[in-house]
Design an enzyme around this catalytic site. Sequence first.
Site, PDB file in Angstrom:
ATOM      1  N   HIS A  23       4.601  -7.377  -3.954  1.00 60.73           N
ATOM      2  CA  HIS A  23       5.736  -8.103  -4.518  1.00 60.73           C
ATOM      3  C   HIS A  23       7.027  -7.310  -4.346  1.00 60.73           C
ATOM      4  O   HIS A  23       8.086  -7.891  -4.068  1.00 60.73           O
ATOM      5  CB  HIS A  23       5.489  -8.381  -6.002  1.00 60.73           C
ATOM      6  CG  HIS A  23       4.379  -9.352  -6.251  1.00 60.73           C
ATOM      7  ND1 HIS A  23       4.549 -10.531  -6.929  1.00 60.73           N
ATOM      8  CD2 HIS A  23       3.067  -9.317  -5.899  1.00 60.73           C
ATOM      9  CE1 HIS A  23       3.395 -11.186  -6.996  1.00 60.73           C
ATOM     10  NE2 HIS A  23       2.479 -10.461  -6.381  1.00 60.73           N
ATOM     11  N   ASP A 128      11.233 -12.367  -9.083  1.00 53.32           N
ATOM     12  CA  ASP A 128       9.863 -12.724  -8.741  1.00 53.32           C
ATOM     13  C   ASP A 128       9.435 -13.847  -9.684  1.00 53.32           C
ATOM     14  O   ASP A 128       9.699 -13.796 -10.889  1.00 53.32           O
ATOM     15  CB  ASP A 128       8.966 -11.491  -8.918  1.00 53.32           C
ATOM     16  CG  ASP A 128       7.575 -11.694  -8.363  1.00 53.32           C
ATOM     17  OD1 ASP A 128       6.868 -12.627  -8.825  1.00 53.32           O
ATOM     18  OD2 ASP A 128       7.162 -10.924  -7.485  1.00 53.32           O
ATOM     19  N   THR A 151       5.808 -15.176  -4.219  1.00 53.09           N
ATOM     20  CA  THR A 151       5.148 -14.465  -3.121  1.00 53.09           C
ATOM     21  C   THR A 151       3.752 -15.014  -2.878  1.00 53.09           C
ATOM     22  O   THR A 151       2.813 -14.274  -2.595  1.00 53.09           O
ATOM     23  CB  THR A 151       5.076 -12.963  -3.433  1.00 53.09           C
ATOM     24  OG1 THR A 151       4.406 -12.773  -4.694  1.00 53.09           O
ATOM     25  CG2 THR A 151       6.457 -12.361  -3.509  1.00 53.09           C
ATOM     26  N   GLN A 285       1.947  -1.129   7.525  1.00 52.11           N
ATOM     27  CA  GLN A 285       1.096  -2.251   7.926  1.00 52.11           C
ATOM     28  C   GLN A 285       1.689  -3.094   9.043  1.00 52.11           C
ATOM     29  O   GLN A 285       0.963  -3.481   9.980  1.00 52.11           O
ATOM     30  CB  GLN A 285       0.780  -3.136   6.715  1.00 52.11           C
ATOM     31  CG  GLN A 285      -0.042  -4.377   7.075  1.00 52.11           C
ATOM     32  CD  GLN A 285      -0.743  -4.988   5.913  1.00 52.11           C
ATOM     33  OE1 GLN A 285      -1.685  -4.415   5.389  1.00 52.11           O
ATOM     34  NE2 GLN A 285      -0.309  -6.159   5.484  1.00 52.11           N
ATOM     35  N   TRP A 303      -0.842 -13.016   0.188  1.00 48.12           N
ATOM     36  CA  TRP A 303       0.072 -13.823   1.013  1.00 48.12           C
ATOM     37  C   TRP A 303       0.935 -12.972   1.927  1.00 48.12           C
ATOM     38  O   TRP A 303       1.202 -13.346   3.063  1.00 48.12           O
ATOM     39  CB  TRP A 303       0.922 -14.713   0.118  1.00 48.12           C
ATOM     40  CG  TRP A 303       1.744 -15.710   0.883  1.00 48.12           C
ATOM     41  CD1 TRP A 303       3.080 -15.883   0.829  1.00 48.12           C
ATOM     42  CD2 TRP A 303       1.263 -16.676   1.840  1.00 48.12           C
ATOM     43  NE1 TRP A 303       3.477 -16.897   1.677  1.00 48.12           N
ATOM     44  CE2 TRP A 303       2.380 -17.405   2.313  1.00 48.12           C
ATOM     45  CE3 TRP A 303       0.000 -16.999   2.337  1.00 48.12           C
ATOM     46  CZ2 TRP A 303       2.266 -18.420   3.248  1.00 48.12           C
ATOM     47  CZ3 TRP A 303      -0.109 -18.020   3.275  1.00 48.12           C
ATOM     48  CH2 TRP A 303       1.014 -18.712   3.723  1.00 48.12           C
ATOM     49  N   ASN A 304       1.396 -11.810   1.452  1.00 43.05           N
ATOM     50  CA  ASN A 304       2.159 -10.934   2.331  1.00 43.05           C
ATOM     51  C   ASN A 304       1.350 -10.564   3.564  1.00 43.05           C
ATOM     52  O   ASN A 304       1.844 -10.592   4.700  1.00 43.05           O
ATOM     53  CB  ASN A 304       2.563  -9.650   1.592  1.00 43.05           C
ATOM     54  CG  ASN A 304       3.919  -9.769   0.936  1.00 43.05           C
ATOM     55  OD1 ASN A 304       4.493 -10.843   0.859  1.00 43.05           O
ATOM     56  ND2 ASN A 304       4.438  -8.666   0.444  1.00 43.05           N
ATOM     57  N   GLU A 308       2.229 -11.521   7.421  1.00 45.30           N
ATOM     58  CA  GLU A 308       2.430 -10.461   8.407  1.00 45.30           C
ATOM     59  C   GLU A 308       1.412 -10.559   9.540  1.00 45.30           C
ATOM     60  O   GLU A 308       1.724 -10.266  10.693  1.00 45.30           O
ATOM     61  CB  GLU A 308       2.359  -9.095   7.712  1.00 45.30           C
ATOM     62  CG  GLU A 308       3.564  -8.843   6.811  1.00 45.30           C
ATOM     63  CD  GLU A 308       3.406  -7.625   5.920  1.00 45.30           C
ATOM     64  OE1 GLU A 308       2.365  -6.941   6.016  1.00 45.30           O
ATOM     65  OE2 GLU A 308       4.334  -7.351   5.120  1.00 45.30           O
TER      66      GLU A 308
END
Length: 401
Positions: A23, A128, A151, A285, A303-304, A308
């Site tokens: 986040h 957020d 997010t 990452q 989700w990130n 990505e």
Amino acid sequence: MDTQLASAKRSHAVCMPGPYQSHIGAMLKLAKLLHTKGFDISFVNTEYNHRRLLKSRGPRALDGFHGFQFLTITDGLPPSDADSSQDLMALSDAVRNNMSAPFSDLISNLNHAASNSDVPPVTCIFSDGFMSFATSEAAQEFGIPIIQLWTIPACAFMGYKQYRTLQEKGFTPLKVGPLSLLVNKLVQEESPLKSIDCNLWTEDTECLRWLDSKEPKSVLYVNFGSIAVLTREELIEFAMGLANSEHPFLWIIRPDLVSGDSAVLPREFLEETEGRSMYADWCPQEAVLNHLSTGGFLTHCGWNSVIESVSSGVPMICWPSFGDQSTNCAYACSKWEIGLELSGVVKREEVEKLVRDLMEGDKGKQMKERITEWKKLAQEATEPNGSSSINFDKLLNEFLP
């Protein structure tokens, strides 16, 4: 007086992420994008995460620069110097019960300080979505517009909120990402924003040099995120499944990855995988996913990580843990067909099979072709006239003063 007039014409955004690794990363990308549009930024972390960032990035890493500052508020939890994620339930309770008053005090202090500096008063809050308990009262008290950054994907968000009213008003869907690609397009290499990062663990860049030595698309990247915890038995089953797959892999093993135990890998596993394995506490990452040698991603399906992975054109093996991750997994595997699901109790035979299917099987080849097309679409969307760029500008022009 001239300084005050100049500052009054600028926008000042307070960005408040959820106190979790992914986040913070998503909100920091948004803050960088806002800064490229002329906003002054006050980025707010909890005191606990601020200390961890300084430990990870260095004592001057959060000094910021003119127009971009880092601030802190307390989460109200007992002090700790641990280098690990805080207890999820305790932290959720702290957001609900402890952080609203400190956040209001921070807004008040920023507005008070604006009268004696060239930093404008707060004109908007980017919160957020999971931090609304801490941020909404301040927005109402000071009459400041607030925009929530969720997010999680829209398909999961639909489970939390109803869109009918927003749809009737024509406000949705607004599609604000992939934020990482927008940042790459808008933040110039020479910009001081490039040097700002938010990893709570120290990144090991040696893994990138190790990837340089491997064949294209040959390495499986394994990372279960910043919060998910494995049992000792699950660690061993994953390890032996990776060993039996006979494919090279890069495995990120956080210091707190295994519940109540240290992440000690079996000796036979280390002997079997010597020469084709690499381990790190944490890594950059996006750089790993974009490396030519990375051919697959074994992920917790946050989700990130999904965004990505799609932006990098890397198909996934999905092992969801909690929250929106099961929804993300279901869409990635069943609807979008860019992932394979590892469900239920972790067994080495299933891990081995899925790794082989992904890295060398026909289904893996089909997923790679499909996600490569998605990568192309994501890149097009973040071009200056692409849908994501247009929608980001629309957000700023229509929703903010």
